[in-house]
Enzyme design. Structure first.
Site, short mmCIF file in Angstrom:
data_model
loop_
_atom_site.label_atom_id
_atom_site.label_comp_id
_atom_site.label_asym_id
_atom_site.label_seq_id
_atom_site.Cartn_x
_atom_site.Cartn_y
_atom_site.Cartn_z
N LYS A 12 -11.10 -37.04 36.04
CA LYS A 12 -10.97 -37.53 37.43
C LYS A 12 -11.30 -36.40 38.40
CE LYS A 12 -6.00 -36.69 37.12
NZ LYS A 12 -4.69 -37.29 36.80
N TYR B 204 -9.43 -12.56 61.54
CA TYR B 204 -8.76 -13.39 62.54
C TYR B 204 -7.28 -13.04 62.64
CZ TYR B 204 -12.62 -16.72 63.11
OH TYR B 204 -13.80 -17.32 63.40
#
Ligand SMILES: *Cc1c(COP(=O)(O)O)cnc(C)c1O
Length: 368
Positions: A40, A257
């Site tokens: 999956k 950042y």
């Protein structure tokens, strides 16, 4: 990116021999059972197109997916395999299951009624799993519903009886024994239907719960199915990123950042071309107060410096001799020296999330 050009920025290498070995290793754990493969979420992020042919060559004949479209992709690659769709019968989609010979894992009485009506109307004989909930309260008929169904002797005969373990990664959890017992009870109602209980962790538990079909997923892709003990699985993926530049950072200067990382010495920082948009999770960022993710640069473990951004990540390579790392070099972020589970731990998550977050901007190469 064209096949004829060398990779840039980042590359994901998939070792299909290791994948096949891991599948065989799971099967050896319970030699009386057939070993299926759970593929999956696009083969746990590795790509259905990459994993299904390799597993088929290794001898895998049964696949589990979550959704119909995944099942259709597997069907194209494995024309003769049994394919179960774990999310069950999507309302009104019986014909799509039949057209692609997919088997829904029926998880409620409502689904079961709809499937039975579809089967009665069309004569389709492609099979379906009966999913019984034994303590996870996710999908599956309640045990008493399964008992009533069996007692009523309804015509519906599943091709597989299955349940799912909630705590198999924690062998001492008391829910395990309760689920084993509940499943054994349900199984006795359907004695001639093949049964399946084990995911990766269940496959490696000592209890006699192998039944007829194993459903390992994450272990196939290299994650450890017996936490706290040595990993019997081989690493399958290597995620590498390319150095965009190496720069000097003076003491007191910041990286990234938020200016969360301050250089405490004259530092050298390698900027690599991977970020959270590639599934290199931002939760692996570091700051002045804590270290998290690491990378393998020229054979040495080096810490990530500051916040991981969308497309790039800074690595502190100060401890490597000057000139060892240069623009264009490759750095390992996940791989033989940095197992998926270790990368997950450092990013505060689980191997599953690392794998299924793997990005789509880089090619997936098969190792040769
Ligand atoms: C995902 C899943 C599996 C595979 O689980 P792993 O922990 O990856 O081995 C097996 N069965 C069901 C019902 C699942 O949803």
């Amino acid at each position: 990116m064209s096949d004829s050009l060398p990779p840039v920025y980042a590359r994901l290498t998939i070792d299909t021999d290791a994948l096949a070995d891991n599948w065989r290793r799971c099967g050896q754990q319970r030699p009386k059972a057939e070993c299926a493969a759970v593929v999956k979420a696009d083969g746990y992020g590795l790509g259905i197109d990459n994993v299904v042919p390799a597993l088929t060559r290794a001898g895998c004949r049964t696949f589990f997916v979550a959704q119909i479209d995944e099942g259709i992709r597997v069907r194209k690659l494995a024309p003769h395999a049994a394919i179960y769709v774990l999310s069950g019968l999507a309302p009104g989609h019986g014909d799509r299951f039949a057209a692609n010979a997919l088997r829904p894992a029926l998880g409620s009485l409502e689904e079961l009624r709809e499937w039975s009506a579809f089967v009665a109307a069309t004569g389709w004989q492609g099979g379906a799993a009966l999913h019984v909930d034994t303590g996870m309260s996710r999908l599956g008929l309640r045990v008493d519903e399964a008992q009533t169904l069996a007692a009523e002797g309804e015509l519906f005969r599943p091709s597989l009886l299955m349940s799912h373990l909630a705590c198999a990664d924690t062998p001492e959890h008391p829910l395990n024994a309760r689920q084993f017992e509940a499943f054994a009870g349900v199984r006795s109602l359907y004695p001639d239907v093949p049964a399946s209980l084990c995911n990766s962790y269940g496959t490696f538990l000592p209890a006699d719960i192998g039944y007829d079909l194993l459903r390992p997923g994450v272990a196939l892709y290299g994650s450890n199915p017996q936490p706290g003990r040595p990993n019997p699985m081989r690493p399958v993926i290597t995620l590498a990123a390319q150095v965009l530049q190496v720069r000097e950072v003076l003491p007191g200067e910041y990286v990234g950042y938020g200016a969360t990382w301050t250089s405490r010495r004259p530092a050298r920082i390698a900027m690599v071309a991977i970020g959270y948009a590639d599934g290199y999770l931002r939760s692996g960022s570091s700051s002045d107060d804590f270290d998290t993710a690491v990378a393998v640069v020229a054979g040495k473990y080096c810490l990530i410096a500051g916040r991981i951004s969308m497309d790039m990540t800074a690595i502190d390579v100060t401890d490597l001799p000057s000139g060892t790392v240069k623009r264009g070099d490759w750095v390992e972020l996940i791989g033989p020296h940095l197992p998926v589970d270790e990368v997950a731990r450092r990013a505060g998550t689980i191997g599953y999330e690392i794998l299924t977050s793997l990005g789509t901007r880089y090619d997936r190469h098969l190792a040769v």
